[in-house]
Design a protein around this motif. Structure first.
Motif, PDB file in Angstrom:
ATOM      1  N   UNK A   1       0.842  -1.209   0.000  1.00  0.00           N
ATOM      2  CA  UNK A   1       0.000   0.000   0.000  1.00  0.00           C
ATOM      3  C   UNK A   1       0.870   1.248   0.000  1.00  0.00           C
ATOM      4  N   UNK A   2       0.990   1.941  -1.140  1.00  0.00           N
ATOM      5  CA  UNK A   2       0.405   1.594  -2.436  1.00  0.00           C
ATOM      6  C   UNK A   2       1.119   0.387  -3.042  1.00  0.00           C
ATOM      7  N   UNK A   3       0.383  -0.441  -3.774  1.00  0.00           N
ATOM      8  CA  UNK A   3       0.944  -1.701  -4.265  1.00  0.00           C
ATOM      9  C   UNK A   3       1.968  -1.447  -5.369  1.00  0.00           C
ATOM     10  N   UNK A   4       3.161  -2.016  -5.138  1.00  0.00           N
ATOM     11  CA  UNK A   4       4.256  -1.889  -6.102  1.00  0.00           C
ATOM     12  C   UNK A   4       4.966  -3.230  -6.260  1.00  0.00           C
TER      13      UNK A   4
ATOM     14  N   UNK B   1       3.584  -3.384 -12.959  1.00  0.00           N
ATOM     15  CA  UNK B   1       2.493  -2.434 -13.213  1.00  0.00           C
ATOM     16  C   UNK B   1       2.495  -1.298 -12.186  1.00  0.00           C
ATOM     17  N   UNK B   2       2.914  -1.609 -10.964  1.00  0.00           N
ATOM     18  CA  UNK B   2       2.954  -0.610  -9.879  1.00  0.00           C
ATOM     19  C   UNK B   2       1.661   0.205  -9.855  1.00  0.00           C
ATOM     20  N   UNK B   3       0.533  -0.497  -9.732  1.00  0.00           N
ATOM     21  CA  UNK B   3      -0.768   0.151  -9.886  1.00  0.00           C
ATOM     22  C   UNK B   3      -1.124   1.076  -8.724  1.00  0.00           C
ATOM     23  N   UNK B   4      -0.484   0.888  -7.570  1.00  0.00           N
ATOM     24  CA  UNK B   4      -0.715   1.796  -6.454  1.00  0.00           C
ATOM     25  C   UNK B   4      -1.971   1.550  -5.657  1.00  0.00           C
ATOM     26  N   UNK B   5      -2.587   0.397  -5.814  1.00  0.00           N
ATOM     27  CA  UNK B   5      -3.804   0.095  -5.056  1.00  0.00           C
ATOM     28  C   UNK B   5      -3.523   0.038  -3.559  1.00  0.00           C
ATOM     29  N   UNK B   6      -4.481   0.479  -2.755  1.00  0.00           N
ATOM     30  CA  UNK B   6      -4.359   0.430  -1.293  1.00  0.00           C
ATOM     31  C   UNK B   6      -4.855  -0.930  -0.802  1.00  0.00           C
ATOM     32  N   UNK B   7      -4.049  -1.937  -0.972  1.00  0.00           N
ATOM     33  CA  UNK B   7      -4.507  -3.301  -0.748  1.00  0.00           C
ATOM     34  C   UNK B   7      -4.721  -3.622   0.728  1.00  0.00           C
ATOM     35  N   UNK B   8      -3.928  -3.047   1.611  1.00  0.00           N
ATOM     36  CA  UNK B   8      -4.127  -3.291   3.043  1.00  0.00           C
ATOM     37  C   UNK B   8      -5.483  -2.756   3.479  1.00  0.00           C
ATOM     38  N   UNK B   9      -5.925  -1.705   2.811  1.00  0.00           N
ATOM     39  CA  UNK B   9      -7.224  -1.105   3.130  1.00  0.00           C
ATOM     40  C   UNK B   9      -8.380  -1.812   2.435  1.00  0.00           C
TER      41      UNK B   9
ATOM     42  N   UNK C   1      -6.379  -7.711  -0.150  1.00  0.00           N
ATOM     43  CA  UNK C   1      -5.582  -7.727   1.078  1.00  0.00           C
ATOM     44  C   UNK C   1      -5.067  -9.123   1.424  1.00  0.00           C
ATOM     45  N   UNK C   2      -5.907 -10.133   1.267  1.00  0.00           N
ATOM     46  CA  UNK C   2      -5.562 -11.486   1.697  1.00  0.00           C
ATOM     47  C   UNK C   2      -5.213 -12.373   0.512  1.00  0.00           C
TER      48      UNK C   2
ATOM     49  N   UNK D   1       2.909 -16.203  -7.866  1.00  0.00           N
ATOM     50  CA  UNK D   1       2.951 -15.737  -6.476  1.00  0.00           C
ATOM     51  C   UNK D   1       3.193 -14.249  -6.282  1.00  0.00           C
ATOM     52  N   UNK D   2       3.607 -13.530  -7.346  1.00  0.00           N
ATOM     53  CA  UNK D   2       4.171 -12.189  -7.168  1.00  0.00           C
ATOM     54  C   UNK D   2       3.294 -11.246  -6.356  1.00  0.00           C
ATOM     55  N   UNK D   3       2.002 -11.213  -6.649  1.00  0.00           N
ATOM     56  CA  UNK D   3       1.109 -10.252  -6.001  1.00  0.00           C
ATOM     57  C   UNK D   3       0.763 -10.652  -4.562  1.00  0.00           C
TER      58      UNK D   3
END
Length: 298
Positions: A24-27, A31-39, A49-50, A126-128
């Motif tokens: 968060x932001x996801x990198x 793609x480094x899309x910047x999604x707030x995955x923890x949120x 997130x999971x 597995x990357x993401x």
């Protein structure tokens, strides 16, 4: 296993913490899309997130050095950073079949695969989910996991992320899909794939070197490259084999795969809406042999 040494020194825990910062932001992927995955936000790949998986178990269809007698302990992670229109596993890569696993469950899956006799833990796409996987790996190490860790990926990997995986991953199993950016954009919706994947393969080889087998022919460490032959030569097989011979290693282990079949959205692209011919496959093998007579072809 290298990850066991890192676990014992506390380095594995430190790297896991570093990887969590990339959520968060996801990198995590190029793609480094910047999604707030923890949120709770999902990234461009679809991951949230999971960790989510579609299935796991001993797999006997992988390359022989990864299978042994007990099979490869495969965990299929949902979603993918690519958008391949011909994806052979689109139900998983697009998240159609998935369920959530927490840290404890994922660790238990790894340990279960070890208990039933699998010869490695094979992490598919597995990357993401690297932070979640490493969290589980910490628990599994504490409970006795000691199998080689296989990083089974598309080849579309960030160098910064791969460098953080140094000594954690025992066996890299990447694809090398295309030689041409326009082809990559057309069929996988990403234009920078060729150069990103080439850089990734070189870094993987730097870390683990050639494939090393035990006395039973089972892989312990190293790089094993996959290349899927496509109709009409659109993958650029000859150019990719030359690259591997000249810039990765002339002794590389490569699986030239002939199992392409038109599925998912391939029907929208007439030029790839068919299986490959025997002639096309033999030409791909010859291109590999011409690039290096020392390749280990599977």
């Amino acid at each position: 296993m290298g990850y066991l040494e890192l676990y014992q020194t506390g380095e594995l825990a430190r790297r896991t913490a570093d990887f969590k910062k990339l959520l968060e932001p996801c990198r995590l992927c190029p793609r480094k899309c910047g999604a707030s995955r923890i949120s709770g936000e999902r990234g461009e790949c679809g991951a949230g997130r999971n960790a989510e998986i579609s299935d796991y178990g001993p797999h006997f269809g992988e390359e022989p050095p990864l299978v042994g007698k007990g099979g490869s302990g495969t965990i299929f992670f949902a979603f993918c950073s690519l958008r391949c229109v011909f994806c052979q596993n689109f139900e998983t890569s697009r998240g159609k079949y998935k369920y959530t696993v927490n840290t404890g469950k994922l660790a238990e899956i790894m340990l279960e695969l070890q208990r039933i006799g699998c010869v490695n833990i094979n992490l598919v796409t597995p990357t993401h989910y690297i932070p979640q996987i490493l969290d589980a790996l910490l628990v599994a190490c504490e409970r006795g996991l000691n199998l080689p860790l296989v990083y089974n990926c598309s080849g579309y990997e960030r160098l910064e992320v791969l460098r953080k995986l140094d000594q954690i991953v025992d066996i890299y199993l990447p694809d090398i899909k295309y030689a041409d950016e326009k082809i990559a954009l057309k069929y996988s919706r990403i234009s920078d794939y060729p150069q990103v994947a080439k850089d990734a393969l070189k870094e993987m080889h730097r870390q683990v070197g050639e494939l090393v087998l035990d006395e039973k022919g089972v892989a312990l460490k190293g790089l094993l490259i996959r290349h899927l032959v496509m109709p009409g030569g659109v993958a650029g097989t000859a150019d990719l084999m030359k690259f591997i011979a000249q810039e990765v290693s002339p002794n590389s282990w490569i699986n030239i795969m002939k199992q392409y079949y038109p599925t998912y959205l391939a029907h929208r692209y007439p030029e790839i809406d068919r299986r490959i011919t025997r002639k096309e496959f033999l030409e791909a093998l010859e291109a590999a042999r011409k690039a290096s007579s020392d390749f280990h072809l599977l």
